[in-house]
Every structure is written in C-alpha cells, then in structure tokens.
Design a protein around this motif. Structure first.
Motif, PDB file in Angstrom:
ATOM      1  N   PRO A   1       0.813  -1.225   0.000  1.00  0.00           N
ATOM      2  CA  PRO A   1       0.000   0.000   0.000  1.00  0.00           C
ATOM      3  C   PRO A   1       0.848   1.278   0.000  1.00  0.00           C
ATOM      4  N   ARG A   2       2.135   1.149   0.338  1.00  0.00           N
ATOM      5  CA  ARG A   2       3.019   2.313   0.412  1.00  0.00           C
ATOM      6  C   ARG A   2       3.787   2.571  -0.887  1.00  0.00           C
ATOM      7  N   LEU A   3       3.691   1.652  -1.842  1.00  0.00           N
ATOM      8  CA  LEU A   3       4.395   1.840  -3.106  1.00  0.00           C
ATOM      9  C   LEU A   3       3.761   2.987  -3.893  1.00  0.00           C
ATOM     10  N   PRO A   4       4.558   3.827  -4.539  1.00  0.00           N
ATOM     11  CA  PRO A   4       4.014   5.000  -5.242  1.00  0.00           C
ATOM     12  C   PRO A   4       2.925   4.669  -6.260  1.00  0.00           C
ATOM     13  N   PHE A   5       3.102   3.601  -7.033  1.00  0.00           N
ATOM     14  CA  PHE A   5       2.106   3.302  -8.058  1.00  0.00           C
ATOM     15  C   PHE A   5       0.785   2.811  -7.451  1.00  0.00           C
ATOM     16  N   VAL A   6       0.832   2.299  -6.225  1.00  0.00           N
ATOM     17  CA  VAL A   6      -0.405   1.914  -5.534  1.00  0.00           C
ATOM     18  C   VAL A   6      -1.033   3.127  -4.847  1.00  0.00           C
ATOM     19  N   ARG A   7      -0.218   3.955  -4.238  1.00  0.00           N
ATOM     20  CA  ARG A   7      -0.732   5.138  -3.542  1.00  0.00           C
ATOM     21  C   ARG A   7      -1.396   6.110  -4.506  1.00  0.00           C
ATOM     22  N   SER A   8      -1.001   6.066  -5.788  1.00  0.00           N
ATOM     23  CA  SER A   8      -1.626   6.950  -6.768  1.00  0.00           C
ATOM     24  C   SER A   8      -3.044   6.525  -7.110  1.00  0.00           C
ATOM     25  N   MET A   9      -3.403   5.280  -6.758  1.00  0.00           N
ATOM     26  CA  MET A   9      -4.769   4.791  -6.986  1.00  0.00           C
ATOM     27  C   MET A   9      -5.648   5.215  -5.812  1.00  0.00           C
ATOM     28  N   ASN A  10      -6.814   5.736  -6.108  1.00  0.00           N
ATOM     29  CA  ASN A  10      -7.726   6.142  -5.030  1.00  0.00           C
ATOM     30  C   ASN A  10      -9.162   5.792  -5.429  1.00  0.00           C
ATOM     31  N   PRO A  11      -9.462   4.489  -5.466  1.00  0.00           N
ATOM     32  CA  PRO A  11     -10.797   4.082  -5.921  1.00  0.00           C
ATOM     33  C   PRO A  11     -11.877   4.480  -4.932  1.00  0.00           C
ATOM     34  N   SER A  12     -13.074   4.710  -5.452  1.00  0.00           N
ATOM     35  CA  SER A  12     -14.206   5.026  -4.587  1.00  0.00           C
ATOM     36  C   SER A  12     -14.872   3.740  -4.133  1.00  0.00           C
ATOM     37  N   ILE A  13     -15.546   3.808  -3.003  1.00  0.00           N
ATOM     38  CA  ILE A  13     -16.257   2.636  -2.489  1.00  0.00           C
ATOM     39  C   ILE A  13     -17.479   2.387  -3.376  1.00  0.00           C
ATOM     40  N   PRO A  14     -17.609   1.196  -3.950  1.00  0.00           N
ATOM     41  CA  PRO A  14     -18.750   0.934  -4.836  1.00  0.00           C
ATOM     42  C   PRO A  14     -20.067   0.968  -4.073  1.00  0.00           C
ATOM     43  N   GLU A  15     -21.073   1.491  -4.721  1.00  0.00           N
ATOM     44  CA  GLU A  15     -22.389   1.591  -4.090  1.00  0.00           C
ATOM     45  C   GLU A  15     -23.230   0.363  -4.402  1.00  0.00           C
ATOM     46  N   GLY A  16     -23.861  -0.178  -3.360  1.00  0.00           N
ATOM     47  CA  GLY A  16     -24.833  -1.259  -3.555  1.00  0.00           C
ATOM     48  C   GLY A  16     -24.250  -2.610  -3.868  1.00  0.00           C
ATOM     49  N   LEU A  17     -22.926  -2.747  -3.773  1.00  0.00           N
ATOM     50  CA  LEU A  17     -22.311  -4.027  -4.127  1.00  0.00           C
ATOM     51  C   LEU A  17     -22.365  -5.020  -2.984  1.00  0.00           C
ATOM     52  N   VAL A  18     -22.187  -4.545  -1.763  1.00  0.00           N
ATOM     53  CA  VAL A  18     -22.100  -5.434  -0.605  1.00  0.00           C
ATOM     54  C   VAL A  18     -23.405  -5.405   0.169  1.00  0.00           C
ATOM     55  N   THR A  19     -23.976  -6.573   0.358  1.00  0.00           N
ATOM     56  CA  THR A  19     -25.219  -6.670   1.120  1.00  0.00           C
ATOM     57  C   THR A  19     -25.042  -7.547   2.357  1.00  0.00           C
ATOM     58  N   THR A  20     -23.799  -7.958   2.627  1.00  0.00           N
ATOM     59  CA  THR A  20     -23.541  -8.812   3.789  1.00  0.00           C
ATOM     60  C   THR A  20     -23.991  -8.113   5.072  1.00  0.00           C
ATOM     61  N   LYS A  21     -24.665  -8.850   5.924  1.00  0.00           N
ATOM     62  CA  LYS A  21     -25.193  -8.264   7.167  1.00  0.00           C
ATOM     63  C   LYS A  21     -24.080  -7.754   8.064  1.00  0.00           C
ATOM     64  N   MET A  22     -24.259  -6.563   8.601  1.00  0.00           N
ATOM     65  CA  MET A  22     -23.355  -6.012   9.604  1.00  0.00           C
ATOM     66  C   MET A  22     -24.031  -6.163  10.965  1.00  0.00           C
ATOM     67  N   PHE A  23     -23.382  -6.881  11.877  1.00  0.00           N
ATOM     68  CA  PHE A  23     -23.969  -7.186  13.177  1.00  0.00           C
ATOM     69  C   PHE A  23     -23.778  -6.019  14.143  1.00  0.00           C
ATOM     70  N   THR A  24     -24.752  -5.854  15.027  1.00  0.00           N
ATOM     71  CA  THR A  24     -24.574  -4.894  16.126  1.00  0.00           C
ATOM     72  C   THR A  24     -23.740  -5.556  17.215  1.00  0.00           C
ATOM     73  N   GLU A  25     -23.237  -4.761  18.157  1.00  0.00           N
ATOM     74  CA  GLU A  25     -22.409  -5.283  19.233  1.00  0.00           C
ATOM     75  C   GLU A  25     -23.170  -6.307  20.061  1.00  0.00           C
ATOM     76  N   GLU A  26     -24.474  -6.080  20.247  1.00  0.00           N
ATOM     77  CA  GLU A  26     -25.292  -6.993  21.055  1.00  0.00           C
ATOM     78  C   GLU A  26     -25.489  -8.337  20.360  1.00  0.00           C
ATOM     79  N   GLU A  27     -25.473  -8.327  19.034  1.00  0.00           N
ATOM     80  CA  GLU A  27     -25.723  -9.556  18.275  1.00  0.00           C
ATOM     81  C   GLU A  27     -24.492 -10.450  18.176  1.00  0.00           C
TER      82      GLU A  27
END
Length: 441
Positions: free
Chosen positions: A194-220
C-alpha cells in the motif's frame, strides 16, 4: 515421448479451460484419458487408475474441506468474523488499522476459503475507509494479502492440503513450516504494497450497492474469546502434532494420541463441535440455525471437491502410465534445485490456467516423481508448489475479478496492484522455502 504426452495433456487442459471455458473437473479428466491412451494403457486400466486416483485424493481431504467450510460458515452467520476484526481495530487504533486487518485476515484465513473470508471482511474494510477517510486500498490491501498468504501456504486450505496428500507429507509439519514462511512474507508484502508510489496513486471510490452482507450490532455478536477460539484450535492442535513428530520417536504415547487429535480432520471437527455451543445456544442461536449454517456451507464445495478429485485422477494416470518414472529419470541429472523446478512448474500452470486449485493439482502430479527423487523434505516440496500457484493472478483468475470489482478498480490498476503482489508473494515464498531447506534435513 512420455514427456510430450504429459505436455499434450496440459495443453488440452489449457484449450478446454481458456478458449472453450470448460470447468476444471471435466478438463482434468479428459486430459487424464488422453495421456493414458497415448501411453498405450488399456481402457479398463485407465478407468481403474482414474477412480483409484480420485478416491485416494479425496479420502481424508473431503473431511478437511467439509469441516473447514462448515466452521467458516458457522462463524460468519454468528457474527464471529466481524467481532474479531472489530476488536482488533478497537484495541489497536486507526493508526495501526493495517496491522489489525492483517491479523484479522490471518485468523479468519486459516480456516476460511479466500472468497468466503474476503466477502466477510470487505464490508468492514468499506466501513473503516469511509469513517477514517483513508484510501480504500490502504485498508483493503493488507486484508487481501493476508488472505492470499494463508490460502497459499497453510493447510487445511485445499491447495496445501491436497498437495500434502499427493506427496504423502505431514499436514502438521507443512502447517508449521508454512507459518514460518507465511507470517514474515505476508506481513512484509501487506505493509509494503500500500506504500508503493504506483499503488498510492490509486484512489478508488467505495462501490455503491455491491455489498449486502449483514453487519452485526455489538449486542448480536459473540464475545471475542468465543469468536477466536474456534478458528485457532485446529492450528494449535496441528502445531502440537508437528512438534511431536519432529522431536518425539514413533510409538511415544503422547505422539500417538496427537496423531489422532492433531490430524487436520479431527482438529477441525473438534473446533466445529465447540463452535456449535459457543456460537450457537451460548449466544442465543438455536442448534437448528447452526445446522442450517453447516448445510449451506457444503453446497458451494461440490465443484472444488470434484476438481481436486480429478486432479488426483490426472496424477494417477501420470504414475500408472510411466510418465512419472520418465520425468524422474530425465530430471535427476538437471543442475537445478528441485524446489525451484517444482515452483516454476506451478507458476507456469497458474499463469496458463488461472485457477490456483487446478494449477496446484496439475503441478502436483508432474512434480511428484521429482519430489520423491529429490531427498528434500516433502513438506518443503509442498510449499514450493503451493507458493508457485499464487503467482501472477490475472484475468483468467476468478479471484482477480472479485478483487477488481469489490475494490472498484480499473483493469489496469487491478493488474498493477494484484498481479504484482501475488507474484511478489510467490517469489518471497520460494526464497523462504529455499532458506528453510538449509536447516531441514
């Protein structure tokens, strides 16, 4: 001629899988039949060799794959995977988020397949990147490098476990040696890339609507101890077995018991049984829900088991038809390390085939006589093949496309980041095997 026939078998696999898009199971079986016919084997002998090869390959491995998949799914459905990652990040802080995600990847990657652990961890990667405003690849790369490392070097993953079965190597010792290589190599790549210059020059955006995996609450979610214990128990038991095999004589009582409890299938079974309680009734999940998690885990495993079995059939044809003996004869005089030769064969097949599982199974049949004649530790020969099989992930690798799409990268950026890190992982893995070979008799 036998070597030419083996090469034609590999070429047939390439043609069937790349332009014709045939799955690895059928391609490997057809290649096995072709090599057998070219070598003059009787049709019934070909059939017997293939069925014997399939049975011999998946006898113990099917337990490893089944129990491993069930354990991974039980953890996922209970929120244990998310709990491990959340706890590490809470304890280590944002400044050490890369190390936290790498440790989470190591812990989950020991028993989960790359794709399963990737899908489990990627929502957390997105959440961290969004909340901290960090570059997506800054958080994601250590995660995927950690998963690639465990997938390539450590039983009970399909590749290392299957090749260990072909070579007659100890799963426990393979795991022990694999850990010695995987932790320093994986950590170095995960923190450097992640520290290499050619990688650091990449700055992709987080894709919208791609991930639907459930995110658990702390209680769950279950507690951290319950979450982490199930995945570390197999490693602990297999490591004790490896140490016992190295330092205790055959017939020793403690070693005798550990040969049972520290075997990969039993170690995974014990961890799975423990998870039924810790990640079931103890946190309010019914046993019926836990059993549903187990059932759902097995469905995707069908093709993986078939491909590995077909690899065993291909290997058996190479042995029974005399191709393996011929390869052993002509390579015995080569002035090249058998470890490097085994690694190169796996690399070439990985580049051509894409699927690491198919590549590693095809390579194991070709490398088997070289390994047997080398006098080198069979566990190190396993790691030479499996480290080669991770190299050069590119457009014919399903994992490449998962990486590209989830991280919203262009094709060029995906090639620049993933193909380079997988190749570096393979090269450093080879160096690690060569160094270990200086000390292992």
């Amino acid at each position: 001629m036998p070597l030419l026939y083996a090469a034609l078998g590999v070429v047939l696999i390439l043609i069937l899988m790349i332009p014709l898009k045939m799955n690895g199971f059928i391609a490997l079986l057809l290649a096995a039949i072709l090599v057998g016919l070219l070598q003059g084997m009787d049709l019934n002998h070909i059939l017997e060799s293939m069925t014997h090869g399939i049975g011999g390959q998946i006898d113990e491995l099917i337990l490893i794959l089944g129990f491993g998949a069930m354990l991974g799914n039980v953890m996922a459905d209970a929120g244990a995977a998310q709990k491990i990652a959340n706890t590490l990040i809470d304890k280590m802080g944002v400044k050490r988020v890369q190390i936290a995600m790498l440790i989470a990847a190591y812990i989950l990657g020991i028993t989960m397949f790359f794709e399963v652990a990737f899908v489990l961890l990627i929502p957390l990667v997105f959440t961290i990147a969004r909340q901290t405003k960090l570059n997506l690849l800054w958080v994601a790369l250590p995660t995927v490098v950690g998963l690639s490392t465990t997938h390539s070097f450590l039983p009970p993953h399909p590749g290392p476990a299957a090749v260990a079965g072909v070579f007659g190597a100890s799963q426990g010792v393979t795991l022990l040696y694999g850990l010695m290589i995987a932790i320093p190599v994986g950590t170095a790549i995960a923190l450097l890339w992640p520290r290499l210059p050619f990688v650091r020059s990449m700055n992709p955006s987080i894709p919208e609507g791609l991930v639907t995996t459930k995110m658990f609450t702390e209680e769950e979610m279950p507690g951290f101890f319950a979450s982490v214990s199930a995945t570390l128990i197999p490693v602990f038991l297999m490591a004790i077995l490896a140490i016992a095999e190295i330092f205790l004589p055959e017939g020793n009582t403690f070693r005798h018991y550990m040969e049972f409890f520290g075997s990969a299938p039993i170690a995974l079974l014990l961890a799975l049984l423990l998870s039924f309680y810790l990640l079931g009734p103890k946190i309010g999940r019914s046993l019926k829900d836990v059993m549903n998690s187990c059932s759902n885990a097995i469905k995707p495993m069908g093709m993986i088991i078939l491909v590995i079995g077909a690899g065993g059939a291909f290997k058996e044809i190479l042995v029974e038809s005399g191709v393996s003996d011929y390869i052993q004869q002509i390579t015995s005089g080569w002035d090249i390390s058998p470890i490097i030769l085994a690694w190169l064969i796996a690399v070439i097949l990985r580049i051509a085939l894409g699927s690491a599982t198919v590549a590693v199974m095809t390579a194991s049949g070709i490398v088997l006589p070289i390994a047997q004649a080398s006098g080198i530790s069979m566990e190190l020969m396993v790691l030479a093949v499996t480290s080669g099989s991770v190299a050069f992930s590119h457009v014919n690798d399903p994992g490449f496309w998962m990486y590209k799409e989830y991280l919203n990268l262009s094709l060029v950026d995906a090639l620049k980041s993933r193909t380079t890190y997988t190749t570096a992982l393979a090269i450093l893995g080879l160096i690690g095997v060569l160094i270990l070979n200086l000390f292992v008799g």
